[in-house]
Design a protein around this motif. Sequence first.
Motif, PDB file in Angstrom:
ATOM      1  N   ASP A   5     -28.547  15.065   5.904  1.00  0.00           N
ATOM      2  CA  ASP A   5     -27.442  15.414   6.419  1.00  0.00           C
ATOM      3  C   ASP A   5     -26.760  16.908   5.943  1.00  0.00           C
ATOM      4  O   ASP A   5     -27.409  17.030   4.701  1.00  0.00           O
ATOM      5  CB  ASP A   5     -26.106  14.462   6.362  1.00  0.00           C
ATOM      6  CG  ASP A   5     -25.784  14.052   4.937  1.00  0.00           C
ATOM      7  OD1 ASP A   5     -25.220  15.084   4.290  1.00  0.00           O
ATOM      8  OD2 ASP A   5     -25.947  12.824   4.806  1.00  0.00           O
TER       9      ASP A   5
ATOM     10  N   ASP B  90     -32.696  22.290  20.854  1.00  0.00           N
ATOM     11  CA  ASP B  90     -34.016  21.519  20.875  1.00  0.00           C
ATOM     12  C   ASP B  90     -35.246  21.880  21.721  1.00  0.00           C
ATOM     13  O   ASP B  90     -36.281  21.715  21.527  1.00  0.00           O
ATOM     14  CB  ASP B  90     -33.163  20.079  21.533  1.00  0.00           C
ATOM     15  CG  ASP B  90     -32.329  19.331  20.607  1.00  0.00           C
ATOM     16  OD1 ASP B  90     -32.577  19.650  19.351  1.00  0.00           O
ATOM     17  OD2 ASP B  90     -31.416  18.473  20.857  1.00  0.00           O
TER      18      ASP B  90
ATOM     19  N   GLY C 192     -32.419  15.605  11.641  1.00  0.00           N
ATOM     20  CA  GLY C 192     -31.500  14.627  11.264  1.00  0.00           C
ATOM     21  C   GLY C 192     -32.003  13.752  10.214  1.00  0.00           C
ATOM     22  O   GLY C 192     -31.545  12.505  10.050  1.00  0.00           O
ATOM     23  N   ARG C 193     -32.946  14.211   9.437  1.00  0.00           N
ATOM     24  CA  ARG C 193     -33.554  13.394   8.381  1.00  0.00           C
ATOM     25  C   ARG C 193     -32.710  13.573   7.023  1.00  0.00           C
ATOM     26  O   ARG C 193     -32.537  12.820   6.195  1.00  0.00           O
ATOM     27  CB  ARG C 193     -34.879  13.984   8.117  1.00  0.00           C
ATOM     28  CG  ARG C 193     -35.812  14.069   9.109  1.00  0.00           C
ATOM     29  CD  ARG C 193     -35.923  12.245   9.792  1.00  0.00           C
ATOM     30  NE  ARG C 193     -37.185  12.714  10.579  1.00  0.00           N
ATOM     31  CZ  ARG C 193     -37.329  12.923  11.957  1.00  0.00           C
ATOM     32  NH1 ARG C 193     -36.229  13.246  12.567  1.00  0.00           N
ATOM     33  NH2 ARG C 193     -38.511  12.798  12.607  1.00  0.00           N
TER      34      ARG C 193
END
Length: 363
Positions: A287, A129, A284-285
């Motif tokens: 899976d 991240d 996270g758009r």
Amino acid sequence: MSSLIGKRLKALREERKLSQDELARMFGFKDRQTVSAIETGERRLSAEELLLAVEKLASSLDYFTDPFLLAGEGSFSWRQSGVSNERLNSFERVAGRWVAAIRTLAPAVGKPGPNMRQSLKLTSKSSFDDAMSAGERFASDFELGDVPARRLAEVMEQRLGILVLMVDAFDGVSGAACRLPELDAVLISRQEVPGRRHFDLAHELFHILTWDTMPPEHVEDSSERSKSRVEQLANSFASALLMPAAVIDRLAPAKGYGVEWLNDTAEALQVTATALKWRLVALGRLDSAAANKIPDTALRNNGRKVDKRTPPPLYSKAFMEVIALAIDDGQVSARKAADLLDLTIEDLADLCATHGVKVSLDL
């Protein structure tokens, strides 16, 4: 010049697996401190000692004196797949001459490198991240716009002072980063598809910006899903830089991320559809189970059966401007410049014209 000769003597001594004591005896010096002083540039080699070095170390005089050569200087990190060390080392010697040419000629024609280097506050312990956030910030801070790939090379050269060269590399070599004390460079295989070129460029930029905190390996796997943590961080940074979340969300489909949307959106962003697919997973758009059901074969060449686009011209405009100025200023002959770039003089003239660079050549 004494510093240059000293560095090359040290590199050759280490290549021959000789200690400083052994080299001192070879030269007839009293102790190894004399060798140490030569290698650090504190003491000059006399002309007689230089010739002795050529003889005793079975080298050439050019090895010690040619400014268009990297030996005992700089570090390369190659992004490749399945290339033998012998072929890679051979290409590194060639690439080193291009980098050394700019290192030598740019200051001579009034184009010195940057006074300060940019860096990222990341380490190998940083999270993915963190790396993605750094990529997004870079795109924003340097105002790369909705299609960051379009201006990335220009920003790297003009605002960061990083030499960017488009080159014809061996099959399997996609790119490299190079670090010298006074210069950073990135080499990209121009025969790769545009999306791959842009990803490699952003990936190598990460290595340049984090070289001091996590220097890359000399040879790295070009797979975007490498197991190396540093390479994974570089991939995360590159993906976020080229595909900012805000841009992706603006382009999001009303329903589902299908093959057609992936191919069309990747083409618009000048990235690969496969890289876009995994960027969606990281955000996270999408899976991972759904992503794995989308075959990469359907995303190859962003849905094009054959990619017939012309590769970018060799090297770069900034690089050719330095070469042209050096020729016009008498710093290097046109013949020498053409030989350095593995071109004929006619090809050199054509390449300058392609980049929009004026040069006076006696054809």
